[in-house]
Design an enzyme around this catalytic site. Structure first.
Site: not given
Ligand code: UD1
Ligand code: MG
Length: 453
Positions: A13, A18
């Site tokens: 989502a 970037r």
């Molecule tokens: C997340 C992990 C972190 C890990 C890292 C690895 C959590 C809270 N943190 O952090 O521990 O080290 O990934 O890359 O899980 N997404 C949604 N909806 C949302 C939020 C995120 O679909 O509301 C999806 C994003 O599109 C993405 C994934 O979930 O594909 C991860 O989200 P992202 O914001 O990248 O998490 P990180 O802060 O990188």
């Protein structure tokens, strides 16, 4: 384990700002396939038949694309991006169907090895409630840290919530989790948003599960498996890793790559043993090559079937629908599209063969063009077995050159040539003895007069 049911929830989502792109991030391709489709393939390879895809940004485009690579996936829209746990819960209806295993994956982590997923599922089968796939890195900044105590994983702490001591931990959360289906919703429903980002963190289920006496473990995997893509530089890096793996696999299966780092495969390239690929060759999607073929340098090939012992290039372009039968030859600066080149036929130099059949053993001279398009429609050219087409001929389709037919060089062929017929489609040559010299003298004196004046 094969009896255990499994649902993969793929989170996609995020906006992917970037990438600076009008295309949703997870649809950017690696080896010609959207990165999220690589995740789907890995899930399927790990025996996860059912898929839930959580999307937000670019929903219409995502639905359309998903039809192609995962037509059976259930799609859920997360309207507000409130965190990874909130995103997983968008797929509540799928999870509540009751699965043994739930895999949670990120759509932007395309290099996940199915073996890692299988290993995580095995841990669930052995009784773990939550399995977190972690990796070690000397530069853990930005990742959630895995906090262990006495061999047990007790928490995952997002960097923004870490103490100074915790920031030093180098074992990180890769983002991938396996959760026992029977506990999944209960655990997820207890996640709150009392943290620095005010988000519902999936990672919180570790502490929650531990608190309930459930078994929670970390499983380490290589960094590549959890490499997340956020910008085009990372996209290129992932492409590089993917290509490296594929080249190695090709070589180990008996394909010679003279300069492997210059050969690019697609996700679906099939290539048989004893084929030799020279430097700087590009395989687009839909290429199948049998054994013993030679693909010479600088060839660009997509949507093509190449039978055994064919010879292609250098500098050949095979476009979709090219079908080369055994020992066919397509040489330098030739383009083939939607055409069958039958057994042993030769299309050696500077030629375009489109919407055509070139019969077995036929020889197509240099510079021959099938004129297949009148600006509105495409037409077919049929060249019979053993035919000979002289150099620099234009075959204006629709047209047939019969079996054994012979076309004189420089012909423009607009009418079909019967079997064994000979066709001249050009003006008759006129030769005037001495006239060359006379012409030269006339031009020389005219030039001298102009200079004087
Ligand atoms: C997340 C992990 C972190 C890990 C890292 C690895 C959590 C809270 N943190 O952090 O521990 O080290 O990934 O890359 O899980 N997404 C949604 N909806 C949302 C939020 C995120 O679909 O509301 C999806 C994003 O599109 C993405 C994934 O979930 O594909 C991860 O989200 P992202 O914001 O990248 O998490 P990180 O802060 O990188
Ligand atoms: Mg991330």
């Amino acid at each position: 384990m094969s009896q255990r049911t499994c649902l993969s929830v793929i989170l996609a989502a995020g906006e992917g700002t970037r990438m600076k792109s009008a295309v949703p991030k997870v649809l950017h391709p690696i080896a010609g396939l959207p990165m999220v489709a690589h995740v789907v393939k890995a899930a399927e390879a790990a025996g996860s038949g059912d898929l839930a895809l959580v999307i937000g940004h670019g929903a219409d485009e995502m639905r359309k694309a998903t039809q192609k690579f995962a037509p059976k996936a259930e799609i859920f829209v997360q309207d507000k991006r409130l965190g990874t746990a909130h995103a997983v819960l968008a797929a509540r209806d799928a999870i509540s169907k009751g699965y043994d295993d739930i895999l949670v994956m990120f759509g932007d982590t395309p290099l996940i090895d199915p073996e890692v997923l299988v290993a995580a599922r095995l841990k669930l089968a052995e009784g773990a409630a939550v399995v977190v796939v972690g990796f070690r890195t000397s530069n853990p900044s930005g990742y959630g840290r895995l906090i262990e105590k006495g061999g047990k994983l007790i928490a995952i702490r997002e960097e923004k919530d870490c103490t100074d001591e915790e920031t030093k931990i180098t074992l990180c959360n890769g983002g991938l989790m396996a959760v026992a289906g029977k506990h999944a919703l209960t655990l997820l429903d207890q996640v709150g948003n009392n943290n620095a980002k005010r988000e519902y963190y999936l990672t919180d289920i570790v502490e929650i599960a531990g608190g309930q006496g459930l078994d929670v473990i970390a499983a380490e995997a290589g960094f590549e498996n959890v490499l997340g893509i956020n910008n085009r530089a990372e996209l290129a890096a992932a492409e590089g890793i993917w290509q490296g793996r594929r080249r190695r696999e090709a070589m180990l299966s008996g394909v010679t790559l003279i300069a492997p780092e210059t050969v690019y495969f697609s996700y679906d390239t099939e290539i048989g043993a004893d084929t030799i690929v020279e430097p700087n060759v590009w395989f687009g999607p839909g290429v199948t090559i049998a054994t013993g073929a030679k693909i010479h340098a600088f060839s660009h090939i997509e949507g093509a079937t190449i039978a055994s012992n064919c010879d292609v290039g250098p500098y050949a372009r095979l476009r979709p629908g090219s079908d080369l039968r055994q020992k066919a030859k397509v040489g330098n600066f030739c383009e083939v599209k939607q055409a069958v080149i039958e057994e042993g036929a030769k299309v050696n130099h500077l030629t375009y063969i489109g919407d055509a059949r070139v019969g077995a053993g036929a020889n197509i001279g240099a510079g021959t063009i099938t004129c297949n398009y009148d600006g509105y429609s495409k037409f077919f050219t049929d060249i019979g077995e053993g035919a000979f087409v002289g150099s620099n001929s234009s075959l204006v389709a629709p047209v047939t050159i019969g079996k054994g037919g012979y076309v004189a060089s420089g012909s423009v062929i607009t009418e079909s040539v019967p079997d064994d017929g000979l066709a001249f489609g050009r003006a008759r040559q006129r030769t005037l003895p001495g006239k060359g010299k006379e012409l030269r003298e006339r031009f020389a004196s005219a030039a001298a007069a102009r200079k004087k004046g």
